[in-house]
Enzyme design. Structure first.
Site, mmCIF file in Angstrom:
data_model
loop_
_atom_site.group_PDB
_atom_site.id
_atom_site.type_symbol
_atom_site.label_atom_id
_atom_site.label_comp_id
_atom_site.label_asym_id
_atom_site.label_seq_id
_atom_site.Cartn_x
_atom_site.Cartn_y
_atom_site.Cartn_z
ATOM 1 N N HIS A 1 20.034 44.604 -24.235
ATOM 2 C CA HIS A 1 19.006 43.970 -25.061
ATOM 3 C C HIS A 1 18.072 44.976 -25.728
ATOM 4 C CE1 HIS A 1 19.400 40.180 -22.282
ATOM 5 N NE2 HIS A 1 20.408 40.291 -23.129
HETATM 6 C C1 LIG Z 1 27.920 43.359 -24.119
HETATM 7 C C2 LIG Z 1 26.740 42.545 -24.580
HETATM 8 C C3 LIG Z 1 26.386 41.397 -23.868
HETATM 9 C C4 LIG Z 1 25.294 40.631 -24.284
HETATM 10 N N1 LIG Z 1 25.056 39.427 -23.678
HETATM 11 C C5 LIG Z 1 24.116 38.598 -24.202
HETATM 12 C C6 LIG Z 1 23.985 37.263 -23.742
HETATM 13 O O1 LIG Z 1 24.739 36.786 -22.886
HETATM 14 N N2 LIG Z 1 23.017 36.490 -24.296
HETATM 15 C C7 LIG Z 1 22.169 36.967 -25.255
HETATM 16 O O2 LIG Z 1 21.280 36.235 -25.686
HETATM 17 N N3 LIG Z 1 22.285 38.230 -25.716
HETATM 18 C C8 LIG Z 1 23.258 39.036 -25.249
HETATM 19 N N4 LIG Z 1 23.432 40.282 -25.775
HETATM 20 C C9 LIG Z 1 22.484 40.758 -26.788
HETATM 21 C C10 LIG Z 1 22.685 40.142 -28.169
HETATM 22 O O3 LIG Z 1 24.046 39.934 -28.439
HETATM 23 C C11 LIG Z 1 22.041 41.062 -29.212
HETATM 24 O O4 LIG Z 1 20.663 41.180 -28.939
HETATM 25 C C12 LIG Z 1 22.208 40.552 -30.637
HETATM 26 O O5 LIG Z 1 23.553 40.320 -30.927
HETATM 27 C C13 LIG Z 1 21.620 41.578 -31.609
HETATM 28 O O6 LIG Z 1 21.824 41.127 -32.918
HETATM 29 P P1 LIG Z 1 21.523 42.063 -34.172
HETATM 30 O O7 LIG Z 1 21.731 41.231 -35.364
HETATM 31 O O8 LIG Z 1 20.215 42.719 -33.978
HETATM 32 O O9 LIG Z 1 22.599 43.244 -34.082
HETATM 33 P P2 LIG Z 1 24.179 43.172 -34.023
HETATM 34 O O10 LIG Z 1 24.647 41.811 -33.673
HETATM 35 O O11 LIG Z 1 24.613 44.299 -33.164
HETATM 36 O O12 LIG Z 1 24.627 43.409 -35.530
HETATM 37 C C14 LIG Z 1 24.518 44.619 -36.217
HETATM 38 C C15 LIG Z 1 25.682 44.705 -37.193
HETATM 39 O O13 LIG Z 1 25.439 45.774 -38.100
HETATM 40 C C16 LIG Z 1 26.613 46.525 -38.261
HETATM 41 N N5 LIG Z 1 26.232 47.886 -38.635
HETATM 42 C C17 LIG Z 1 25.551 48.789 -37.890
HETATM 43 N N6 LIG Z 1 25.405 49.940 -38.571
HETATM 44 C C18 LIG Z 1 25.995 49.752 -39.778
HETATM 45 C C19 LIG Z 1 26.179 50.581 -40.914
HETATM 46 N N7 LIG Z 1 25.732 51.844 -40.958
HETATM 47 N N8 LIG Z 1 26.828 50.063 -41.986
HETATM 48 C C20 LIG Z 1 27.296 48.779 -41.976
HETATM 49 N N9 LIG Z 1 27.165 47.964 -40.909
HETATM 50 C C21 LIG Z 1 26.512 48.442 -39.827
HETATM 51 C C22 LIG Z 1 27.284 46.444 -36.906
HETATM 52 O O14 LIG Z 1 28.644 46.777 -36.972
HETATM 53 C C23 LIG Z 1 27.006 45.004 -36.507
HETATM 54 O O15 LIG Z 1 27.999 44.136 -36.980
HETATM 55 C C24 LIG Z 1 24.514 41.064 -25.394
HETATM 56 C C25 LIG Z 1 24.878 42.210 -26.108
HETATM 57 C C26 LIG Z 1 25.992 42.941 -25.723
HETATM 58 C C27 LIG Z 1 26.395 44.160 -26.524
#
Ligand SMILES: Cc1cc2nc3c(=O)[nH]c(=O)nc-3n(C[C@H](O)[C@H](O)[C@H](O)COP(=O)(O)OP(=O)(O)OC[C@H]3O[C@@H](n4cnc5c(N)ncnc54)[C@H](O)[C@@H]3O)c2cc1C
Length: 601
Positions: free
Chosen positions: A532
């Site tokens: 997280h």
């Molecule tokens: C293994 C795991 C288990 C988890 N379990 C839970 C759970 O059970 N419940 C819960 O609520 N949360 C859980 N989480 C946390 C939750 O999934 C994350 O907090 C949430 O997905 C974050 O979303 P985000 O949009 O910030 O980033 P992300 O969903 O990580 O999205 C970022 C995106 O940007 C892309 N990106 C990054 N850099 C670049 C670049 N330079 N150029 C182009 N694209 C790029 C990435 O490839 C990705 O697709 C878990 C996370 C993980 C990894």
């Protein structure tokens, strides 16, 4: 002969399954190779927030939207779709496979004192790798955000956005006034073993209520709700992006690694990205929105000249805005000490999963062991019991299995365990029945950083969470570990013969087992991320020196540039971060479109 029939039957079932899978999941696609020169909005990162934004912004047919993602498509990947296979998504090609720098106070049981940090690199981002648990955080989290200067982010402001996304299939919750019906994201009850009922029974024994932790109050115990629809993962790609893929005004560029935001005269005018080894440029008429996550968004900002000026100068990057990008990193940590063996066959084990009944239950009804990731319950505790409805300080997750019950040692590899450490505390227990209760520190005081290692956009940034640097974090973790053990030792769990693991962590064997010193030593060694990370592009009042974005999510000092993902949380919420990140995506879309939610609670 019987074997022959079984084999033929399995082939027929598999062919039918593949056909159904293909029919259900292959839809229209806006994934393009040739881009327009210019779009109204460019969204970088198709993760939990980015897919929501792509859907909502492209609802306006006059707006031309480009979504740029470093990873590929999420379709045709059973590791993503089948919840029980979730651990196998890690260390695969849809995982960025980050690692922390060697930790001084933590991760000592891991190779080179480094903890692994999985993150999704695929349409859907980390929502394709996560454990799907649906928890929003406490109302106090959001009220504190608002009180600290983030106007418009109090609980009453954000609740309608949580509800807007949601389609909760539990009728009681759906009608409670705290949940949504008919939204794109399916949220369903997610329990497949009897262990949950013992967990909820233990709540009564310990004098805690059994509640909906996403409802009125958060302190108490609950069975899991998860972003799962009929046994299939609801990533944000599936829930938000695929349904928008027939819109002509939405373009998606995959396998496109964003290098930097192009900034002219303090205004974001487009991005530079690398696809198939070629550097490309695309312009934004209105805005660039970074949704690349808590590691990706600060990384791109730093490469674009937005960050702490001393750090940028070290890499000869011209400074566009001197902001604390990459500072204030927060993450939840947990550990696996509360591992119990039981004398009833109630856990998820490989032989049960591979049984014919489990296979058909899943295939025909989307039910049974494969439909669940194994996390079956959650509980929240205040650190000060006397304060009614206080903010939670500790969380527990019930796992209907235990770390040693893993014949393939995926768990050990995922968290980077040193082999001898894993063998000492969990080895030789594959196939044994048991459960684990993971204690979680919800409000760490230690703060970490994301920094550049070089100006090469493909080189992972340096991740230093500074885990357990603040002594209070160790103290709260010790309390949380005791709580987890207490829950497993209740008479409820004793009915199934629950026995706390008697294994001793060799590096801590100089302390009396289960003493405070032993527990503190244990967490310094077996430090596990709860995945997280947040707050690396923190939101705050315009005058807040620690803020990167204002409450409209605009990057301070740069026009036409916003950040919308988990990185903007002023502090990590009291709970899992997927649902709040989806909420951030929903609210960001309204901020950008100049809309307001009509119905407030
Ligand atoms: C293994 C795991 C288990 C988890 N379990 C839970 C759970 O059970 N419940 C819960 O609520 N949360 C859980 N989480 C946390 C939750 O999934 C994350 O907090 C949430 O997905 C974050 O979303 P985000 O949009 O910030 O980033 P992300 O969903 O990580 O999205 C970022 C995106 O940007 C892309 N990106 C990054 N850099 C670049 C670049 N330079 N150029 C182009 N694209 C790029 C990435 O490839 C990705 O697709 C878990 C996370 C993980 C990894």
């Amino acid at each position: 002969m019987t074997m022959g029939w079984k084999f033929t039957g399995s082939i027929v079932v598999a062919v039918v399954a593949v056909f159904v899978y293909w029919k259900v999941f292959s839809g229209p696609s806006r994934i393009v190779e040739i881009l327009d020169e210019e779009y109204d909005y460019i969204i970088v990162g198709a993760g939990s927030a980015g897919c929501v934004l792509a859907n909502r912004l492209s609802e306006d047919s006059d707006s031309k939207v480009l979504l740029v993602e470093a990873g590929g498509e999420e379709k045709w990947n059973l590791l993503i779709d089948i919840p029980l296979l979730t651990p196998m998504t890690q260390l695969s090609d849809i995982d960025w496979q980050f690692k922390t720098v060697p930790q001084q106070h933590a991760c000592k049981g891991m190779h080179n004192n480094q903890c692994r940090w999985p993150r999704g690199k695929v349409l859907g981002g980390s929502s394709c790798l996560n454990y799907m648990i649906y928890i929003r955080g406490s109302r106090h989290d959001f009220d504190q955000w608002a009180a600290s200067g983030c106007e418009g982010w109090g609980y009453d402001d954000v609740l309608p956005y949580f509800m807007k996304s949601e389609d909760n299939t539990n009728a009681e919750y759906a009608n409670s006034g705290f949940h949504g019906k008919g939204g794109p994201l399916t949220v369903s009850d997610s329990n497949v073993t009897e262990l949950t009922s013992y967990f909820l029974e233990s709540a009564k024994e310990l004098n805690y209520p059994v509640i909906d932790v996403n409802g009125e109050s958060q302190i108490g115990f609950m069975h899991s709700q998860a972003t799962v629809n009929k046994g299939v993962r609801q990533s944000t790609a599936k829930a938000f992006l695929r349904p928008a893929m027939d819109r002509e005004n939405l373009h998606i560029s995959i396998k496109s690694h964003t290098k930097r935001v192009l900034i002219e005269n303090k205004k974001a005018v487009g991005i530079e990205f690398i696809k198939d080894g070629t550097l490309r440029k695309v312009k934004a008429r209105k805005e660039v929105i970074l949704s690349a996550g808590s590691i990706g968004s600060p990384h791109i900002l730093l490469l674009s000249g937005v960050g702490p000026k001393e750090h940028l100068r070290k890499f000869q990057i011209p400074v566009e805005a001197d902001l604390p990008v990459g500072e204030n990193l927060e993450d939840h940590i947990m550990t696996d000490i509360a591992t119990f063996l039981i004398d009833k066959p109630l856990s998820i084990t490989e032989d049960k999963v591979l049984s014919v009944s489990s296979f058909f239950d899943y295939l025909l009804y989307g039910k049974g062991l494969p439909s669940n990731c194994g996390l079956e319950g959650s509980a929240f505790f205040d650190t000060v019991r006397e304060v009614p409805d206080a903010m939670s300080g500790m969380q527990l997750h019930l796992l209907a299995s235990h770390p040693g019950n893993d014949p393939y040692k995926q768990y050990a590899a995922n968290v980077n365990f040193q082999n001898e450490v894993f063998e000492a505390i969990h080895g030789g227990r594959a196939g044994m029945h048991g459960f684990s209760i993971f204690p979680i520190l919800l409000h760490p005081k230690s703060r970490g950083t994301i920094r550049l290692k070089s100006t090469d956009p493909f080189e992972h940034p340096e991740i230093d969470p500074h885990y357990l640097e603040h002594p209070d974090d160790v103290k709260v973790m010790v309390e949380a570990m005791k709580l987890a053990i207490k829950v497993g030792n209740t008479t409820a769990f004793k009915k199934i013969g629950a026995q706390l693991s008697d294994r001793v962590l060799p590096s801590c064997s100089h302390h009396k087992p289960l003493s405070d010193d032993y527990l503190a030593c244990y967490i310094h060694h077996i430090t596990l991320t709860v995945y997280h990370p947040t707050s690396t592009c923190r939101m705050g009042a315009p005058a807040d020196a620690m803020a990167v974005v204002d409450p409209q999510l605009r990057v301070k000092g740069i026009a036409g540039l916003r950040v919308a993902d988990a990185s903007i949380m002023p502090h990590v919420v009291s709970g899992n971060t997927n649902a709040p990140t989806i909420m951030i995506g929903e609210k960001a879309a309204d901020l950008i479109r100049g809309k307001k939610m009509a119905d407030k609670k």
